[in-house]
Design a protein around this motif. Sequence first.
Motif, PDB file in Angstrom:
ATOM      1  N   SER A 577       0.814  -1.220   0.000  1.00  0.00           N
ATOM      2  CA  SER A 577       0.000   0.000   0.000  1.00  0.00           C
ATOM      3  C   SER A 577       0.841   1.261   0.000  1.00  0.00           C
ATOM      4  CB  SER A 577      -0.942  -0.003   1.212  1.00  0.00           C
ATOM      5  OG  SER A 577      -1.787  -1.127   1.193  1.00  0.00           O
ATOM      6  N   GLU A 578       1.908   1.266   0.807  1.00  0.00           N
ATOM      7  CA  GLU A 578       2.717   2.478   0.936  1.00  0.00           C
ATOM      8  C   GLU A 578       3.428   2.808  -0.369  1.00  0.00           C
ATOM      9  OE1 GLU A 578       5.911   4.368   4.163  1.00  0.00           O
ATOM     10  OE2 GLU A 578       5.562   2.208   4.063  1.00  0.00           O
ATOM     11  N   ARG A 579       4.009   1.803  -0.994  1.00  0.00           N
ATOM     12  CA  ARG A 579       4.705   2.032  -2.266  1.00  0.00           C
ATOM     13  C   ARG A 579       3.715   2.368  -3.376  1.00  0.00           C
ATOM     14  NH1 ARG A 579       9.027   4.045  -4.612  1.00  0.00           N
ATOM     15  NH2 ARG A 579       9.804   2.867  -6.398  1.00  0.00           N
ATOM     16  N   TRP A 580       2.558   1.723  -3.378  1.00  0.00           N
ATOM     17  CA  TRP A 580       1.558   1.978  -4.407  1.00  0.00           C
ATOM     18  C   TRP A 580       1.033   3.410  -4.336  1.00  0.00           C
ATOM     19  CZ3 TRP A 580      -0.085   1.282  -8.914  1.00  0.00           C
ATOM     20  CH2 TRP A 580      -1.391   1.542  -9.302  1.00  0.00           C
ATOM     21  N   ALA A 581       0.930   3.962  -3.136  1.00  0.00           N
ATOM     22  CA  ALA A 581       0.466   5.341  -2.992  1.00  0.00           C
ATOM     23  C   ALA A 581       1.368   6.305  -3.738  1.00  0.00           C
ATOM     24  CB  ALA A 581       0.394   5.716  -1.513  1.00  0.00           C
TER      25      ALA A 581
END
Length: 593
Positions: A577-581
């Motif tokens: 989730s963090e990288r995708w954001a």
Amino acid sequence: ASARPPGRTLTRLRIGILHSSPVPAMPLVGFLQSSFLLRSPPQNSNAFLRSHPPRRAHLSPRTLPLAQLPANSDPSQSPPPSDPAAPILESPDASARTATLEHPAPASAGAAKKQAPAQVRERAWEALDRLLAEKRVEFKARVRKPGDRTIDPVGDLYPADTKDEAIRLFGHEEREIRVNFFRDPDYWCPDCQAVQLQLEAKGIPYRIRLINMRDKGKQAAYFLRLRDTGILPTIQLDLSSVVQEAGKVRAAIEAQFPDYYPLLPPKRTEELEDAKRIFEVERVLYRAWFGFLFRSEKDWPQGQERFVEALKKWTQILVQQGGGGPFVLGEEMSLLDVYAAPLFERYIASALYFKGFKIRGDPAYAPVHQWLLAMERQFPQYAATTPDYYSIVRDIPIHYGQPLPSELGTPFQKFIDGDDQHWELPLPPLNSSAIEPRGSLRPGDQGDHGRHRVEASGHILTNMKNMTIMLTNRALRVTSTGRQKRQIIAPFQINEEISVQLDEALRLLSRALLVGVDELEPERLEGYPLPRQIGDPIVVAFCAMRNSVRVPRDMSFPAARQFRAHVSWVCQVIVGSERWAVLKNKLRPKKVE
């Protein structure tokens, strides 16, 4: 590369860095054949590579492909914690610039799934095919028949299944076909759509020939021999007379097929004179739209005033001329509806995206909205051949030139281009009151029915081999800055781990569409997120695939919404989730401006 066995010619090959150790023959030959790099496959690739070791070539950091990892890196280890806003892949150090390529070992079980043999992957795809067949029966979804030239087995028209030389029979025999209809394969041309709808409404059997528009690519030589102007739409009657230009084509169809359902009032009647007058009103509206769209924000008040005035005249016609009926001339659909509705879809999408001018949803133009809803509900072929807003605005600059956008269109641009979670799960309802409304869905269906997901998954499974080649090629062309290199990467640089994990991710996408993300077995998500050097290029390739989907060329609009949102979900699984954001903002569709 200077020493090659006789008859083996390498073409379009730019080698940045080559592997000097033996390479497995089958993956190499398969990749070369699929990429058209070899005119004929070598008899023994391994023996040839051992006897003719390739030369190394210096490769700058900016052109170093993502497939080549630094020599001192271990892809089996998860990357250390780092800033999620880092580049898509950190630039490799100088010691790795001229190092030979070593295929990375499979990632550990805690970071990524083990590489599966080709046979295991093939069985996994076969299991998905069986699941697709079950879900098609369960949701009564469309059954695709790629080998069938007849595209009306159940009376439906589905552009994504339409191939060149496909036929529409309407209960007739193929020998009775008198019309060859030439249109664009992208299903963007509004005049082509109008002519096809005319043939559909009248029930005239025809053969469809797919020809590029003049500004979208080279046109077939046989088509140019008919008429060298290359204008679409075009029809060929009885394999002899050729008619071009939309107005002449519509008139020829009505004149040559008087025994089929008439779409114009009888000659020498007051109704026919009214129809001619309404045609002129639409022509004025077209010119006003063009002036409005291509005026700058400084000069656009005058253009908007003319557009609004012409739009109000059309609205009055719908109220007065149509009377109690939903169509332009009343209760029966006519050639005016077939001709004007495709143009209105382009007016609505482009005015909303570039100028922030809303037509559908504005009470002042409620009759226009109700008219188009009636077209979608009572004429399924219209809904089937109508592009979505995203597909329309992407090609406006190609066919008309660059519009001059207004800041008022910014929020609608974000919606159409999938920003602000508009292409992520859960999707907002799709109905007649949405920003992009649809009135053709069945009662109770708000774009979330299982048959739409099954249709999208079928698009993957019926094109699996081509999609895998395309995605792998795109993933391996990502540079350290995240940009796409406009070159073919040498097959020796293939990163097998990326290829295997990409295949796994594509199967995850197919299964998520078939069963729903909430019903996926937990073990399907084990091993994710992947290490950055593996996950990032896969996400780049998946987002490029998502951004390239067009309606109705590839699938219907409800299916495209599900496909785009599920691709975004899979990307989030792959990198976390963090990288995708961070990545989703870099990989969203480029704004049309």
